[in-house]
Design a protein around this motif. Structure first.
Motif, mmCIF file in Angstrom:
data_model
loop_
_atom_site.group_PDB
_atom_site.id
_atom_site.type_symbol
_atom_site.label_atom_id
_atom_site.label_comp_id
_atom_site.label_asym_id
_atom_site.label_seq_id
_atom_site.Cartn_x
_atom_site.Cartn_y
_atom_site.Cartn_z
ATOM 1 N N ALA A 95 0.832 -1.203 0.000
ATOM 2 C CA ALA A 95 0.000 0.000 0.000
ATOM 3 C C ALA A 95 0.868 1.256 0.000
ATOM 4 O O ALA A 95 0.569 2.232 -0.691
ATOM 5 C CB ALA A 95 -0.940 0.004 1.207
ATOM 6 N N GLN A 96 1.946 1.234 0.751
ATOM 7 C CA GLN A 96 2.849 2.385 0.796
ATOM 8 C C GLN A 96 3.466 2.661 -0.571
ATOM 9 O O GLN A 96 3.712 3.803 -0.918
ATOM 10 C CB GLN A 96 3.965 2.144 1.814
ATOM 11 C CG GLN A 96 3.599 2.443 3.229
ATOM 12 C CD GLN A 96 3.524 3.928 3.482
ATOM 13 O OE1 GLN A 96 4.332 4.718 3.003
ATOM 14 N NE2 GLN A 96 2.527 4.336 4.241
ATOM 15 N N ARG A 97 3.712 1.616 -1.335
ATOM 16 C CA ARG A 97 4.343 1.774 -2.646
ATOM 17 C C ARG A 97 3.331 1.882 -3.780
ATOM 18 O O ARG A 97 3.721 1.974 -4.940
ATOM 19 C CB ARG A 97 5.290 0.609 -2.898
ATOM 20 C CG ARG A 97 6.468 0.615 -1.933
ATOM 21 C CD ARG A 97 7.382 -0.512 -2.228
ATOM 22 N NE ARG A 97 7.903 -0.350 -3.590
ATOM 23 C CZ ARG A 97 9.154 -0.490 -3.925
ATOM 24 N NH1 ARG A 97 10.025 -0.800 -3.005
ATOM 25 N NH2 ARG A 97 9.550 -0.345 -5.156
ATOM 26 N N GLY A 98 2.033 1.822 -3.451
ATOM 27 C CA GLY A 98 1.007 1.901 -4.482
ATOM 28 C C GLY A 98 0.999 0.687 -5.383
ATOM 29 O O GLY A 98 0.698 0.791 -6.566
ATOM 30 N N GLN A 99 1.302 -0.482 -4.836
ATOM 31 C CA GLN A 99 1.425 -1.679 -5.655
ATOM 32 C C GLN A 99 0.268 -2.653 -5.525
ATOM 33 O O GLN A 99 0.395 -3.810 -5.892
ATOM 34 C CB GLN A 99 2.747 -2.381 -5.351
ATOM 35 C CG GLN A 99 3.932 -1.576 -5.809
ATOM 36 C CD GLN A 99 5.243 -2.289 -5.574
ATOM 37 O OE1 GLN A 99 5.433 -2.944 -4.552
ATOM 38 N NE2 GLN A 99 6.153 -2.164 -6.511
ATOM 39 N N HIS A 100 -0.860 -2.187 -4.996
ATOM 40 C CA HIS A 100 -2.043 -3.036 -4.979
ATOM 41 C C HIS A 100 -2.734 -2.935 -6.329
ATOM 42 O O HIS A 100 -2.593 -1.946 -7.054
ATOM 43 C CB HIS A 100 -3.001 -2.613 -3.854
ATOM 44 C CG HIS A 100 -2.536 -3.054 -2.512
ATOM 45 N ND1 HIS A 100 -2.599 -4.357 -2.087
ATOM 46 C CD2 HIS A 100 -2.003 -2.365 -1.485
ATOM 47 C CE1 HIS A 100 -2.121 -4.450 -0.872
ATOM 48 N NE2 HIS A 100 -1.742 -3.259 -0.477
ATOM 49 N N ILE A 101 -3.491 -3.926 -6.662
ATOM 50 C CA ILE A 101 -4.223 -3.927 -7.934
ATOM 51 C C ILE A 101 -5.245 -2.798 -7.902
ATOM 52 O O ILE A 101 -5.939 -2.591 -6.913
ATOM 53 C CB ILE A 101 -4.933 -5.278 -8.138
ATOM 54 C CG1 ILE A 101 -3.902 -6.385 -8.276
ATOM 55 C CG2 ILE A 101 -5.854 -5.228 -9.346
ATOM 56 C CD1 ILE A 101 -4.491 -7.772 -8.314
ATOM 57 N N ARG A 123 1.487 7.940 -5.010
ATOM 58 C CA ARG A 123 1.772 6.519 -4.770
ATOM 59 C C ARG A 123 1.976 5.754 -6.066
ATOM 60 O O ARG A 123 1.907 4.535 -6.076
ATOM 61 C CB ARG A 123 0.654 5.866 -3.971
ATOM 62 C CG ARG A 123 0.426 6.446 -2.606
ATOM 63 C CD ARG A 123 1.223 5.749 -1.548
ATOM 64 N NE ARG A 123 0.793 6.243 -0.244
ATOM 65 C CZ ARG A 123 1.632 6.600 0.692
ATOM 66 N NH1 ARG A 123 2.915 6.480 0.516
ATOM 67 N NH2 ARG A 123 1.197 7.051 1.841
ATOM 68 N N ALA A 124 2.215 6.466 -7.157
ATOM 69 C CA ALA A 124 2.514 5.783 -8.417
ATOM 70 C C ALA A 124 3.946 5.294 -8.333
ATOM 71 O O ALA A 124 4.853 6.060 -8.023
ATOM 72 C CB ALA A 124 2.329 6.723 -9.596
ATOM 73 N N HIS A 125 4.136 4.040 -8.573
ATOM 74 C CA HIS A 125 5.478 3.448 -8.462
ATOM 75 C C HIS A 125 5.959 3.082 -9.855
ATOM 76 O O HIS A 125 5.241 2.479 -10.647
ATOM 77 C CB HIS A 125 5.443 2.200 -7.583
ATOM 78 C CG HIS A 125 6.778 1.548 -7.424
ATOM 79 N ND1 HIS A 125 7.767 2.110 -6.664
ATOM 80 C CD2 HIS A 125 7.284 0.424 -7.923
ATOM 81 C CE1 HIS A 125 8.840 1.334 -6.718
ATOM 82 N NE2 HIS A 125 8.558 0.298 -7.466
ATOM 83 N N HIS A 126 7.144 3.459 -10.154
ATOM 84 C CA HIS A 126 7.729 3.169 -11.451
ATOM 85 C C HIS A 126 8.939 2.271 -11.246
ATOM 86 O O HIS A 126 9.736 2.476 -10.326
ATOM 87 C CB HIS A 126 8.144 4.465 -12.161
ATOM 88 C CG HIS A 126 7.001 5.412 -12.306
ATOM 89 N ND1 HIS A 126 5.984 5.201 -13.187
ATOM 90 C CD2 HIS A 126 6.696 6.542 -11.642
ATOM 91 C CE1 HIS A 126 5.090 6.187 -13.074
ATOM 92 N NE2 HIS A 126 5.500 7.006 -12.154
ATOM 93 N N ILE A 127 9.088 1.302 -12.104
ATOM 94 C CA ILE A 127 10.190 0.349 -12.015
ATOM 95 C C ILE A 127 11.535 1.056 -12.020
ATOM 96 O O ILE A 127 12.458 0.660 -11.323
ATOM 97 C CB ILE A 127 10.116 -0.668 -13.173
ATOM 98 C CG1 ILE A 127 8.794 -1.437 -13.137
ATOM 99 C CG2 ILE A 127 11.295 -1.622 -13.145
ATOM 100 C CD1 ILE A 127 8.561 -2.253 -11.892
#
Length: 188
Positions: free
Chosen positions: A84-90, A180-184
């Motif tokens: 959730a902190q990284r914005g990586q939930h679907i 919280r948008a996470h980019h590789i």
């Protein structure tokens, strides 16, 4: 006399609020990481010790088999909060493509309010579950099952706090879709 700020101009309070949010988020990430790694290491060491003892003595110690029941919920909830902190939930983003920046801001703010209310409520209700599970005792270690259920409450609080900090980030961001948008590329 009050001065008006343009949207790109940050007020002194905005900088302080942003710093507090970053500090809280950093604390949540550190706690989640520590909990997940500690649970994983203890489970691995205890199960490895059980294998070694069983190999040499043909008898088990007993207590290592209870460790996953106690610690796996902590590992899972730590991972959920970190995601959730990284914005990586679907996420389902079909509506976000139809509304503009202002609509997305309203939609995402409402979403975070709902998430915070839900998870803080679940944490509150979970306190009753702790009382019930306090009577369940693992036979070898003597540890009550409430320690495993406490992981859910801690995770719910972590998710609620993450929703609140995300809400503040949404209010401060010029583009709500970047929160919280996470980019590789950030990991490299």
């Amino acid at each position: 006399m009050m001065t008006a700020h343009t949207p790109n101009e940050a007020s002194p309070n905005t900088g302080a609020l942003s710093s507090v949010v970053m500090w809280v988020d950093r604390g949540v990430v550190i706690a989640g990481t520590a909990v997940a790694i500690t649970a994983l290491v203890i489970m691995f060491i205890s199960l490895m010790a059980e294998v070694v003892v069983r190999y040499f003595t043909n008898q088990g110690m007993g207590w290592p088999t209870e460790m996953p029941n106690i610690l796996f919920p902590w590992l899972v909830m730590g991972g959920i909060v970190l995601a959730a902190q990284r914005g990586q939930h679907i996420a389902v983003t079909a509506i976000q493509g139809m509304v503009g920046r202002g609509g997305n801001r309203v939609l995402l703010i409402g979403h975070q309010v709902l998430i915070a209310a839900t998870f803080f409520y679940l944490a509150w209700v979970g306190l009753d579950v702790l009382e019930i599970t306090g009577t369940e005792v693992y036979p070898v270690t003597g540890i009550t099952a409430k320690w495993a259920y406490l992981a859910m409450i801690a995770g719910f609080v972590g998710l609620g706090i993450t929703a609140l900090t995300t809400l503040v980030r949404l209010l401060l961001a010029s583009d709500p879709l970047t929160v919280r948008a996470h980019h590789i590329e950030e990991d490299v």
